[in-house]
Design an enzyme around this catalytic site. Structure first.
Site, mmCIF file in Angstrom:
data_model
loop_
_atom_site.group_PDB
_atom_site.id
_atom_site.type_symbol
_atom_site.label_atom_id
_atom_site.label_comp_id
_atom_site.label_asym_id
_atom_site.label_seq_id
_atom_site.Cartn_x
_atom_site.Cartn_y
_atom_site.Cartn_z
ATOM 1 N N HIS A 242 0.882 -1.174 0.000
ATOM 2 C CA HIS A 242 0.000 0.000 0.000
ATOM 3 C C HIS A 242 0.921 1.225 0.000
ATOM 4 O O HIS A 242 1.346 1.696 1.055
ATOM 5 C CB HIS A 242 -0.904 0.002 1.242
ATOM 6 C CG HIS A 242 -1.926 -1.085 1.213
ATOM 7 N ND1 HIS A 242 -2.967 -1.098 0.310
ATOM 8 C CD2 HIS A 242 -2.059 -2.205 1.960
ATOM 9 C CE1 HIS A 242 -3.709 -2.176 0.511
ATOM 10 N NE2 HIS A 242 -3.173 -2.877 1.498
ATOM 11 N N ASP A 273 -1.536 -0.771 -4.147
ATOM 12 C CA ASP A 273 -2.160 0.470 -4.613
ATOM 13 C C ASP A 273 -1.220 1.617 -4.273
ATOM 14 O O ASP A 273 -0.293 1.465 -3.469
ATOM 15 C CB ASP A 273 -3.592 0.698 -4.085
ATOM 16 C CG ASP A 273 -3.744 0.600 -2.585
ATOM 17 O OD1 ASP A 273 -2.734 0.711 -1.857
ATOM 18 O OD2 ASP A 273 -4.896 0.439 -2.122
HETATM 19 O O1 G2I Z 1 -6.767 -1.510 4.915
HETATM 20 C C1 G2I Z 1 -6.381 -1.990 3.686
HETATM 21 C C2 G2I Z 1 -5.967 -3.423 3.763
HETATM 22 C C3 G2I Z 1 -4.697 -3.559 4.573
HETATM 23 N N1 G2I Z 1 -4.230 -4.943 4.601
HETATM 24 C C4 G2I Z 1 -5.219 -5.907 5.034
HETATM 25 C C5 G2I Z 1 -6.514 -5.759 4.270
HETATM 26 O O2 G2I Z 1 -7.476 -6.670 4.773
HETATM 27 C C6 G2I Z 1 -7.030 -4.356 4.353
HETATM 28 O O3 G2I Z 1 -8.274 -4.331 3.629
HETATM 29 C C7 G2I Z 1 -9.218 -3.423 4.067
HETATM 30 C C8 G2I Z 1 -10.460 -3.524 3.211
HETATM 31 O O4 G2I Z 1 -10.138 -3.223 1.883
HETATM 32 C C9 G2I Z 1 -11.491 -2.506 3.706
HETATM 33 O O5 G2I Z 1 -12.722 -2.668 2.998
HETATM 34 O O6 G2I Z 1 -9.551 -3.679 5.393
HETATM 35 C C10 G2I Z 1 -10.387 -2.693 5.913
HETATM 36 C C11 G2I Z 1 -10.586 -2.926 7.390
HETATM 37 O O7 G2I Z 1 -9.362 -3.009 8.044
HETATM 38 C C12 G2I Z 1 -11.722 -2.710 5.181
HETATM 39 O O8 G2I Z 1 -12.538 -1.651 5.616
HETATM 40 C C13 G2I Z 1 -13.702 -2.019 6.275
HETATM 41 C C14 G2I Z 1 -14.310 -0.781 6.862
HETATM 42 O O9 G2I Z 1 -13.377 -0.219 7.755
HETATM 43 C C15 G2I Z 1 -15.569 -1.141 7.576
HETATM 44 O O10 G2I Z 1 -16.191 0.026 8.039
HETATM 45 C C16 G2I Z 1 -16.498 -1.933 6.656
HETATM 46 O O11 G2I Z 1 -17.626 -2.406 7.389
HETATM 47 O O12 G2I Z 1 -14.619 -2.648 5.383
HETATM 48 C C17 G2I Z 1 -15.750 -3.114 6.072
HETATM 49 C C18 G2I Z 1 -16.607 -3.938 5.103
HETATM 50 O O13 G2I Z 1 -16.968 -3.164 4.000
#
Ligand code: G2I
Length: 507
Positions: A242, A273
């Protein structure tokens, strides 16, 4: 097992045709450049280099048909962004729900894609019940969770991020219910449980800010070395990547990847990204493109770097703005699903430029005129479809450059013979707006109809042109001419599809 290399690069071609057509229509409606050229997908380009090219995705995005069309065609591997995380798959103890993750593995199956499972053990998106367990019960709960989930996805998931983000920035272990209960041994325990449940899956440790050399990647390197020395089943290290234009490119990324590879591990770029402070400007976009390109080049330079996954491919569904207010524009496609310069940069790094010369349409040329000083020019041309999809000939034009030098500026052009029927072949002389030596005019050849099937050739098209005053040419310096009297590759004759250069070098 950890040193055994199993490449799972997935599909090499396939569902592309329809989806390219859908994209072209979409682009035309949006008023963008009309490009009909079928080009290799990211995954096809990566596969040609022994790698996969993948994207994260998420369940709420999949009903978006335009999005799903790109996801299903351009990428050979997908990672569920959220739907295999613990809070989704075991929200209450021993109540498992794989519904959402199954939607992702079904999509992958339908599109001939591999799946990276993400993730079995992570401090985040962890349901509160895990943190409330007495420490003595955490190991059993963790092992049970891994066993159930990895068993459920056995055969559908080719690799698992078994433990995600175990380190703090300084390389110390991150606090989590698992670390509190078991110390760093939880990592080996998790890997063993995953291996027992799915001996075929590639097992990874995954983290961010370990792409370059530094304290955190040193910690991962020490951990990986230790696990391998103890015979713990570990196949690879995932570098999330990232990145942000304002923080610079990871220090010595290639060398860092190589030291993990030298341990006998695979390396994968798992969540690429490149975000920026908004608004975007030309300099930030250029930096972003170069970062995407350099990550791709680093992976290609390390034999055991097995592939690249972007953390979703479009700004439409990026996690960045929600986490870093004011930042964004991090992905390969913009919010309208239009390609950004970074996409071209990745394609170039994957070798697309090489096949920009060799695209799906090849032109062969022979000179049917032994005299370079008479009053006619007689190029013979053949087009061959070297790709895997049919090409509509009316989208194709060919340019043969020559110099008109002396005499009348008007020309007559002729098709003397073609198995297509000369009525199908259009030909005219076009004067260059910027004349170059040996190339102040070109013969422009097109088609009124017809389709060229994969592998097919148009057969010979015998062309001829003269000045209307029948004065002689001096063809000796003509840009596209060679003396060859049998058909051969002709890099100085250009082929265009939908107006875009797909083959050859312009003067
Ligand atoms: O944060 C970016 C990535 C870092 N490495 C581990 C990955 O698992 C992580 O992915 C992201 C998702 O792309 C996001 O979509 O992880 C986040 C959470 O740590 C995800 O965000 C969460 C939101 O914070 C929540 O509010 C939401 O309910 O996504 C959830 C589902 O849409």
């Amino acid at each position: 097992m950890s040193s055994v290399k199993r490449r799972t690069s997935g599909r090499t071609s396939g569902t592309r045709t329809l989806l390219v057509a859908a994209l072209v229509v979409g682009t035309a409606l949006l008023g963008g450049p009309a490009t009909a050229a079928p080009q290799d997908t990211l995954h096809e380009l990566a596969s040609a280099q022994g790698r996969y090219f993948g994207s994260a995705t998420d369940n709420p995005e999949l009903p978006d048909a335009a999005y799903a069309a790109v996801l299903g065609s351009e990428f050979g591997q997908i990672t569920p962004g959220n739907s295999m995380k613990w809070d989704t798959t075991e929200p209450a103890q021993n109540r498992f729900d794989f519904t959402k993750g199954d939607v992702v593995t079904d999509f992958a199956r339908q599109h001939d894609q591999t799946v990276r499972g993400h993730t079995l053990v992570w401090h985040s998106q962890l349901p509160s019940w895990v943190g409330q367990l007495p420490p003595a019960e955490v190991e059993a709960a963790m092992t049970h969770h891994i066993t159930e989930q990895a068993t459920h996805y056995r055969g559908s998931v080719s690799a698992w991020d078994v433990v995600n983000e175990p380190f703090n920035e300084d390389g110390t272990y991150r606090t989590s219910p698992f670390h509190t209960a078991m110390g760093s041994d939880y990592i080996a325990t998790a890997l063993r449980a995953a291996h027992a449940a799915d001996p075929e899956a590639e097992l990874y440790l995954n983290d961010y800010n370990i792409e370059g050399l530094g304290a955190k990647s040193d910690a991962m390197y020490a951990l990986a070395s230790e696990l391998l020395a103890e015979g713990v089943p570990l196949d690879g290290v995932g570098m999330q990547a990232h990145l942000a234009v304002q923080y610079g490119f990871p220090y010595e990324m290639r060398a860092n990847m190589q030291r993990f590879a030298d341990l006998g591990l695979d390396v994968a770029v798992t969540e690429l990204d490149v975000r920026m402070q908004l608004p975007a400007d030309a300099a930030k976009v250029a930096t972003q493109s170069s970062y995407y390109q350099r990550v791709t080049e680093a992976c290609l330079a390390v034999e055991r770097c097995v592939g690249i996954t972007v953390w979703d491919f479009t700004d439409r569904y990026s996690w960045v703005p929600g986490t870093f207010p004011g930042q964004g524009a991090a992905n390969l496609y913009d919010e309208d699903l239009l390609p950004k310069p970074a996409l071209a940069a990745v394609r170039t790094a994957l070798g697309a430029e090489d096949d920009g010369g060799e695209g799906a349409l090849k032109v062969l040329y022979r000179n049917s005129d032994s005299s370079a000083g008479d009053n006619q020019i007689k190029p013979g041309l053949q087009l061959v479809n070297t790709g895997t999809t049919a090409i509509s000939l009316p989208a194709v034009t060919v340019r043969y450059w020559f110099s008109g030098e002396r005499g009348a500026p008007a020309y007559s052009t002729w098709c003397d013979w073609s198995p297509l029927g000369c009525a199908t072949v259009t030909h005219r002389v076009v004067a260059a707006s910027t004349p170059k030596a040996g190339a102040d005019h070109h013969l422009d050849v097109g088609f009124t109809g017809g389709t060229l099937a994969p592998g097919a050739s148009t057969g010979e098209i015998q062309l001829r042109l003269n000045k209307t005053d029948w004065s002689d040419f001096d063809e000796s310096d003509d840009y596209s001419r060679t003396g060859g009297s049998s058909y051969a590759d002709a890099p100085r004759i250009a082929v265009y599809m939908g107006g875009e250069l797909v083959r050859g070098i312009e003067p």
